[in-house]
Design a protein around this motif. Sequence first.
Motif, PDB file in Angstrom:
ATOM      1  N   GLY A 284       0.858  -1.189   0.000  1.00 50.25           N
ATOM      2  CA  GLY A 284       0.000   0.000   0.000  1.00 50.25           C
ATOM      3  C   GLY A 284       0.885   1.225   0.000  1.00 50.25           C
ATOM      4  N   ARG A 285       0.630   2.121   0.945  1.00 50.67           N
ATOM      5  CA  ARG A 285       1.478   3.308   1.065  1.00 50.67           C
ATOM      6  C   ARG A 285       2.888   2.929   1.506  1.00 50.67           C
ATOM      7  NH1 ARG A 285      -2.054   7.195   4.818  1.00 50.67           N
ATOM      8  NH2 ARG A 285      -2.395   5.178   5.826  1.00 50.67           N
ATOM      9  N   THR A 286       2.982   1.826   2.265  1.00 51.17           N
ATOM     10  CA  THR A 286       4.297   1.320   2.657  1.00 51.17           C
ATOM     11  C   THR A 286       4.807   0.388   1.565  1.00 51.17           C
ATOM     12  OG1 THR A 286       3.685   1.411   4.994  1.00 51.17           O
ATOM     13  CG2 THR A 286       5.584   0.046   4.407  1.00 51.17           C
TER      14      THR A 286
ATOM     15  N   GLU B 295       9.891  -9.324  -2.817  1.00 50.86           N
ATOM     16  CA  GLU B 295       8.882  -9.763  -1.855  1.00 50.86           C
ATOM     17  C   GLU B 295       7.469  -9.453  -2.342  1.00 50.86           C
ATOM     18  OE1 GLU B 295       9.713  -8.235   2.021  1.00 50.86           O
ATOM     19  OE2 GLU B 295      11.787  -8.923   2.000  1.00 50.86           O
ATOM     20  N   SER B 296       7.300  -9.344  -3.639  1.00 58.37           N
ATOM     21  CA  SER B 296       5.969  -9.098  -4.189  1.00 58.37           C
ATOM     22  C   SER B 296       5.025 -10.223  -3.794  1.00 58.37           C
ATOM     23  CB  SER B 296       6.031  -8.990  -5.713  1.00 58.37           C
ATOM     24  OG  SER B 296       6.341 -10.257  -6.283  1.00 58.37           O
ATOM     25  N   LEU B 297       3.746  -9.905  -3.727  1.00 60.07           N
ATOM     26  CA  LEU B 297       2.756 -10.923  -3.384  1.00 60.07           C
ATOM     27  C   LEU B 297       2.805 -12.078  -4.382  1.00 60.07           C
ATOM     28  CD1 LEU B 297       0.545 -11.759  -1.459  1.00 60.07           C
ATOM     29  CD2 LEU B 297      -1.081 -10.421  -2.804  1.00 60.07           C
ATOM     30  N   GLN B 298       3.098 -11.755  -5.626  1.00 63.28           N
ATOM     31  CA  GLN B 298       3.221 -12.786  -6.660  1.00 63.28           C
ATOM     32  C   GLN B 298       4.302 -13.800  -6.302  1.00 63.28           C
ATOM     33  OE1 GLN B 298       4.177 -11.231 -10.517  1.00 63.28           O
ATOM     34  NE2 GLN B 298       4.052 -13.210 -11.526  1.00 63.28           N
ATOM     35  N   ASN B 299       5.458 -13.308  -5.884  1.00 64.57           N
ATOM     36  CA  ASN B 299       6.547 -14.210  -5.524  1.00 64.57           C
ATOM     37  C   ASN B 299       6.219 -15.034  -4.279  1.00 64.57           C
ATOM     38  OD1 ASN B 299       8.107 -13.388  -7.652  1.00 64.57           O
ATOM     39  ND2 ASN B 299       9.372 -11.976  -6.468  1.00 64.57           N
TER      40      ASN B 299
ATOM     41  N   GLU C  30      -7.540  -6.592  -4.705  1.00 64.85           N
ATOM     42  CA  GLU C  30      -6.319  -6.810  -5.477  1.00 64.85           C
ATOM     43  C   GLU C  30      -5.566  -8.035  -4.967  1.00 64.85           C
ATOM     44  OE1 GLU C  30      -7.470  -3.959  -4.063  1.00 64.85           O
ATOM     45  OE2 GLU C  30      -6.291  -2.249  -4.790  1.00 64.85           O
ATOM     46  N   VAL C  31      -5.573  -8.210  -3.648  1.00 68.58           N
ATOM     47  CA  VAL C  31      -4.901  -9.365  -3.058  1.00 68.58           C
ATOM     48  C   VAL C  31      -5.541 -10.662  -3.544  1.00 68.58           C
ATOM     49  CG1 VAL C  31      -4.553 -10.619  -0.889  1.00 68.58           C
ATOM     50  CG2 VAL C  31      -4.056  -8.172  -1.011  1.00 68.58           C
ATOM     51  N   GLN C  32      -6.857 -10.729  -3.522  1.00 66.22           N
ATOM     52  CA  GLN C  32      -7.537 -11.947  -3.960  1.00 66.22           C
ATOM     53  C   GLN C  32      -7.222 -12.266  -5.418  1.00 66.22           C
ATOM     54  OE1 GLN C  32     -11.817 -12.710  -3.006  1.00 66.22           O
ATOM     55  NE2 GLN C  32     -12.055 -12.905  -5.227  1.00 66.22           N
TER      56      GLN C  32
ATOM     57  N   MET D 186     -13.002 -14.341  -0.459  1.00 68.14           N
ATOM     58  CA  MET D 186     -12.202 -13.532   0.468  1.00 68.14           C
ATOM     59  C   MET D 186     -12.585 -12.050   0.406  1.00 68.14           C
ATOM     60  SD  MET D 186      -8.048 -13.314   0.406  1.00 68.14           S
ATOM     61  CE  MET D 186      -7.090 -12.184   1.392  1.00 68.14           C
ATOM     62  N   ALA D 187     -12.610 -11.486  -0.778  1.00 65.09           N
ATOM     63  CA  ALA D 187     -12.914 -10.057  -0.922  1.00 65.09           C
ATOM     64  C   ALA D 187     -14.374  -9.771  -0.601  1.00 65.09           C
ATOM     65  CB  ALA D 187     -12.570  -9.586  -2.337  1.00 65.09           C
TER      66      ALA D 187
END
Length: 235
Positions: A141-143, A149-153, A172-174, A208-209
């Motif tokens: 997000g803002r951080t 360390e992407s969510l994809q990886n 987006e996470v889902q 989830m979403a």
Amino acid sequence: MNPISIVGAGPGALDLMTIRAQQRLKDAEVLVWTDSLIPIQIANIVKNDCEKIKTSNLTLEEILSILITKYKEGKKIVRLHDGDPCLYGAISEQICRLNDAGIKVEIIPGVSAYQATAAKLGVELTIPDLTQTIILSRAEGRTGKPAKESLQNLASIQASLCLYLSARHVEEVQLELLNFYPKDTPVAIAHRVTWPDEWIKVIPLYEMAKTSKKEKFVRTTLYIISPTLNINNNR
């Protein structure tokens, strides 16, 4: 002089705090606490004459100024964080600034939300021959996050993935997770786990979403995405 104690309050339940954490609170003369994320009953452990300072409306600079001022007054100070302060506690800058001011700091760990959630569900997140790895991370997000360390990886490993601070980005996470986990992979959603109004439910990944949006979860929400939940729930 006594060091400033950065204390982990744990997930919310008073009896899940460590003995050391409770003792520091009982001895405190000044409590600087994250009031928006910690139940009042934990803050009430302190003595009646302890000065309580809420931080929800303060900047980091203001918090540090208070800590340094109270330390110079010779006070016993507790900086109380939710969960485990070493995990998304934003304590690194505080420690550096306090050390620069010649102030020692001690850190007292707390039970984290992922541990409390697994315990509440009565599950194990590390099942032999399925996954022996737990990943603790967050949505970007803002951080920012390092690209590696992407969510994809992280999702590509298909381990037990625990996502903090991600409810605002749950859609987006889902979408990203569905590229790697089967759509019916169980997801534990834990909101304010161990609080009096806790909400915990295990749902399939594809819900989830929708579930998060329906319940209007924004803060104090953890997601555990793990194939181990299938085994644990079908015992």
